[in-house]
Design an enzyme around this catalytic site. Structure first.
Site, PDB file in Angstrom:
ATOM      1  N   PRO A 145      42.124-104.960 -58.650  1.00 34.75           N
ATOM      2  CG  PRO A 145      44.615-106.104 -58.566  1.00 34.75           C
ATOM      3  CD  PRO A 145      43.361-105.779 -58.046  1.00 34.75           C
ATOM      4  CE1 TYR A 146      38.044-110.869 -63.068  1.00 32.24           C
ATOM      5  CE2 TYR A 146      36.329-109.997 -61.928  1.00 32.24           C
ATOM      6  CZ  TYR A 146      36.667-110.861 -63.059  1.00 32.24           C
ATOM      7  OH  TYR A 146      35.622-111.636 -63.414  1.00 32.24           O
ATOM      8  CG  HIS A 147      36.126-105.205 -58.760  1.00 39.52           C
ATOM      9  ND1 HIS A 147      34.801-105.933 -59.105  1.00 39.52           N
ATOM     10  CD2 HIS A 147      36.312-105.563 -57.542  1.00 39.52           C
ATOM     11  CE1 HIS A 147      34.782-106.617 -58.324  1.00 39.52           C
ATOM     12  NE2 HIS A 147      35.311-106.555 -57.161  1.00 39.52           N
TER      13      HIS A 147
END
Length: 275
Positions: A145-147
């Site tokens: 999700p962060y990437h």
């Protein structure tokens, strides 16, 4: 104007800019953070209450800043890290990650652009600094999700840079590696909460989750000081001709070289999880 000014790069950027003689709008979410900023910078900071997931609060902050006069710089720093295996990640968690780290960055930019344009109309400089991550160039397991948000932020920054060029409003993307900030502890806590909700089949990711937790602890301990990143942020706002993208930290520099030079097949082999 600095979002996410309560801790880490945001808090350090407020201090760096105040130390250079600027008056700073600092955006935070809690009473405790507001009181701390007023105590540390009583004359150099105006505190805004802003939550990236609350559109009304963001728009109210934009109106407040625009009413006060021209704005010479915006630092889109606020963010979160919500880790977990994508196969079982609740969609509302993924949606929240994108909302905070990508959609919120555009919303803040939209509401602050009128004040930035005021500065340009007066013949002054106006810049937007986006705090991205080396995680917007190289992706690995358990931080999908962060990437996804950080890769998206690269495209957002590039398009903004192109669209705002005729207006003379510069856009700079800062891409740090590991920084010693509370985001790692908060991310680990979020992962622990998520693991409790996962089905038994998610055990296949147990080793990857443990490895991600270990890496987060190392990043928190060995990352560069947020003050170093803050100096780069301040330079991006004040330099006559700043680089449009700036990598910070040895780990980020090495990862950027790897991402640029290695064939995709080899890059993916290096970033793949190990059993």
């Amino acid at each position: 104007m600095v979002t996410g000014a309560s801790t880490g790069i945001g808090r350090a950027s407020v201090a760096e800019l105040a130390g250079r003689g600027f008056h700073v709008w600092a955006a935070v979410r809690t009473d405790e953070d507001e009181q701390a900023l007023r105590r540390d910078h009583p004359d150099a900071v105006s505190v805004l209450r802003l939550d990236l997931t609350d559109e009304a609060s963001v728009r109210a902050a934009g109106e407040q800043v625009s009413a006060a006069g021209p704005l010479h710089g915006l630092v889109n720093n606020a963010g979160a890290a919500l880790p977990g295996p994508l196969e079982f990640l609740p969609i509302d968690v993924f949606r929240r990650q994108i909302e905070i780290n990508l959609v919120g960055q555009l919303l803040v930019t939209q509401v602050m652009l009128p004040a930035l344009r005021q500065a340009r109309h007066q013949g002054d400089s106006a810049r937007i600094v986006m705090i991205g991550s080396i995680g917007g160039r190289v992706a690995g397991p358990m931080l999908g999700p962060y990437h996804a948000a950080k890769f998206g932020l690269v495209g957002l920054a590039d398009s903004l840079r192109a669209e705002l060029a005729p207006s003379g409003i510069g856009v700079v993307l800062i891409e740090p590696g590991a920084v010693a900030t509370p985001i790692w502890g908060r991310g680990t806590a979020a992962a622990d909460d998520l693991v409790k909700t996962l089905p038994p089949e998610a055990d296949r990711y147990a080793d990857q989750i443990r490895a991600a937790r270990t890496n987060a602890a190392k990043s928190a301990a060995r990352g560069i000081a947020p003050e170093r990143a803050a100096q780069v942020v301040a330079d991006a706002l004040t330099a006559a001709n700043p680089k449009p993208r700036r990598v910070i930290g040895r780990d980020a520099t090495a990862a950027a070289v790897i991402a640029r030079l290695l064939p995709y097949r080899l890059l993916y082999r290096l970033t793949a999880a190990r059993q």
